[in-house]
Design a protein around this motif. Structure first.
Motif, short mmCIF file in Angstrom:
data_model
loop_
_atom_site.label_atom_id
_atom_site.label_comp_id
_atom_site.label_asym_id
_atom_site.label_seq_id
_atom_site.Cartn_x
_atom_site.Cartn_y
_atom_site.Cartn_z
N PRO A 113 -19.51 -38.03 11.85
CA PRO A 113 -20.85 -37.50 12.08
C PRO A 113 -21.18 -36.33 11.14
CG PRO A 113 -19.70 -37.83 14.16
CD PRO A 113 -18.69 -38.05 13.09
N GLU A 114 -22.38 -36.35 10.63
CA GLU A 114 -22.80 -35.29 9.69
C GLU A 114 -22.72 -33.91 10.34
OE1 GLU A 114 -23.74 -35.19 6.57
OE2 GLU A 114 -23.87 -37.32 6.03
N TRP A 115 -23.04 -33.82 11.63
CA TRP A 115 -23.07 -32.52 12.30
C TRP A 115 -21.67 -31.94 12.51
CZ3 TRP A 115 -20.40 -32.52 16.85
CH2 TRP A 115 -20.27 -33.74 17.53
N ALA A 116 -20.63 -32.74 12.30
CA ALA A 116 -19.26 -32.29 12.54
C ALA A 116 -18.47 -32.12 11.24
CB ALA A 116 -18.54 -33.26 13.47
N ARG A 117 -19.15 -31.98 10.12
CA ARG A 117 -18.46 -31.75 8.84
C ARG A 117 -19.32 -30.88 7.95
NH1 ARG A 117 -19.73 -37.11 5.25
NH2 ARG A 117 -20.96 -38.23 6.79
N TRP A 118 -18.68 -30.27 6.97
CA TRP A 118 -19.40 -29.43 6.02
C TRP A 118 -18.89 -29.72 4.62
CZ3 TRP A 118 -18.54 -24.13 3.77
CH2 TRP A 118 -19.74 -23.59 3.27
N ARG A 119 -19.79 -30.21 3.77
CA ARG A 119 -19.52 -30.48 2.35
C ARG A 119 -18.35 -31.45 2.16
NH1 ARG A 119 -19.89 -24.46 -0.29
NH2 ARG A 119 -17.64 -24.65 0.04
N ASP A 120 -18.05 -32.25 3.19
CA ASP A 120 -16.91 -33.17 3.14
C ASP A 120 -15.61 -32.46 2.79
OD1 ASP A 120 -18.61 -35.20 3.83
OD2 ASP A 120 -18.78 -36.05 1.81
N GLU A 121 -15.52 -31.20 3.16
CA GLU A 121 -14.32 -30.41 2.89
C GLU A 121 -13.64 -29.93 4.17
OE1 GLU A 121 -15.53 -27.28 0.31
OE2 GLU A 121 -15.91 -28.59 -1.39
N VAL A 122 -14.43 -29.63 5.21
CA VAL A 122 -13.86 -29.19 6.47
C VAL A 122 -14.50 -30.00 7.59
CG1 VAL A 122 -15.54 -27.31 6.76
CG2 VAL A 122 -13.29 -27.18 7.88
N PHE A 123 -13.68 -30.37 8.59
CA PHE A 123 -14.11 -31.34 9.59
C PHE A 123 -13.78 -30.83 10.99
CE2 PHE A 123 -12.92 -33.32 5.65
CZ PHE A 123 -14.01 -34.14 5.37
N ALA A 124 -14.80 -30.81 11.85
CA ALA A 124 -14.61 -30.49 13.26
C ALA A 124 -14.21 -31.77 13.97
CB ALA A 124 -15.88 -29.90 13.85
N PHE A 125 -12.99 -31.81 14.52
CA PHE A 125 -12.48 -33.08 15.05
C PHE A 125 -12.21 -33.05 16.54
CE2 PHE A 125 -8.72 -30.64 14.06
CZ PHE A 125 -7.78 -31.00 15.02
#
Length: 365
Positions: A113-125
């Motif tokens: 989900p777009e709302w759970a990642r930033w710049r495809d570098e860090v991911f809220a999982f």
């Protein structure tokens, strides 16, 4: 081997060995995350890994420590961790913003989900509700709180029973505590009244959820505010004297964030691990075998973001990984907020104890 690891990354990357394993520096209790690690080992038995269970401050130090000769120790030399996981969201964002994370790609990334990642570098999982907890015998004296308003009312009317018996995160010496206080102030118009009420009953300040839970179990505390639900739910399963309550008016949601370190010695293996966190298989383990709550839509199990939303409704307020979190680590903003918090808390003894437990300086605990 490279095919098994999911493709190669430009630049040098060592193959993990038993003597030089994949290193995961994480602010995440091993007993909570063990099913996920076991599933990864089953899926990728060729990747030896070492899970470093650390405080968020230690995790943050490990991200930059090797640049100054510190970092994770391995074979007598300092090195960067391969994967970094922490619940101190603003500090994770800040390190990524400093260029210390690798950009990932692949089908797991595209589906995330777009709302759970930033710049495809860090991911809220993960998707972890922030909860209240209390001792079962609290109900002998008063009706346990189910909302923030209930908590405020109890602090105002039951001070004789609750003085010295309430605990919460310190926003002065805990990054998680500071983040949650900032978010409470954002969503609750009566937050500062609650802070004052907590100060008047000499609320005890801690830097970890575990310390709060142990205090509840031992009877030192009767009521805890703003605990991480993932830890509290596991703890309560083995300690029936502790009751966990997701607030019914609103509940913040903290999300653990993971990234591959820019200087990871084992780039391919590190990327494989993060992709596993985001995969259907990894998220099913989170949903079915841990209380960390999966993020990925379509995953089923007792612990999913979708099921939590169904139970709690629109009163869930997740802290999202976006650029607004970077302001939280700004020194001027932090000082202004904590000065205001001190003024409203009015609990000199509790403040002194908070300084003794920490260093008096904010750290991403």
């Amino acid at each position: 081997m490279l095919l098994l690891l999911g493709g190669c990354h430009s630049g040098d990357s060592r193959t993990p060995t038993d003597e030089d394993p994949l290193v995961i520096s994480a602010a995440l209790d091993l007993d909570v995350v063990a099913p996920l690690l076991d599933a990864f080992r089953q899926a990728y038995p060729q990747i030896p890994l070492r899970f470093e269970d650390r405080t968020t401050r230690e995790v943050d130090d490990s991200v930059v420590g090797h640049l100054a000769g510190g970092g994770v120790e391995g074979e007598g030399t300092s090195r960067a961790p391969d994967v970094v996981i922490s619940s101190a969201m603003p500090w994770q964002m800040a390190r990524v913003n400093e260029g210390l994370a690798r950009r990932l790609n692949g089908p797991e990334i595209e589906r995330w989900p777009e709302w759970a990642r930033w710049r495809d570098e860090v991911f809220a999982f993960t998707f972890e509700p922030v909860v209240m907890a209390y001792r079962l015998d609290l109900s002998r004296h008063m009706l346990p709180p189910q909302t923030h308003g209930d908590l405020h009312a109890l602090l105002a009317t039951q001070a004789r029973w609750l003085t010295g018996k309430v605990t919460t995160y310190s926003p002065l010496s805990s990054g998680v505590g500071y983040t949650l206080a900032q978010q409470d102030a954002r969503y609750s118009s009566r937050f500062w009244e609650l802070v004052g009420a907590m100060g008047r009953v000499d609320t005890r300040l801690e830097t970890t959820t575990r310390a709060m839970l142990e205090g509840l179990s031992q009877g030192r505390y009767w009521l805890g505010y703003n605990l991480l639900g993932s830890y509290a739910m596991v703890y309560a399963q083995e300690h029936p004297e502790v009751i966990v309550q997701v607030p019914r008016d609103y509940s913040l949601v903290l999300m653990r964030m993971a990234f591959v370190h820019r200087d990871a010695p084992h780039v391919e293996a590190a990327e494989t691990f993060v992709r596993f966190l985001l995969s259907q298989r990894g998220q099913r383990v989170l949903a079915g075998q841990t209380p960390l709550f999966s993020v990925l839509p379509g995953v089923t199990g007792p612990y999913t973001a979708a099921r939590l939303r169904t139970q709690v409704g629109e009163r869930l307020y997740p802290i999202l990984p976006n650029a607004t979190l970077l302001a939280f680590v700004d020194p001027a903003r932090r000082e202004a907020f904590t000065d205001h918090w001190r003024a409203r808390f009015q609990g000199e003894q509790a403040l002194d104890e908070a300084v003794e437990r920490g260093s008096g300086a904010l750290a991403p605990e």
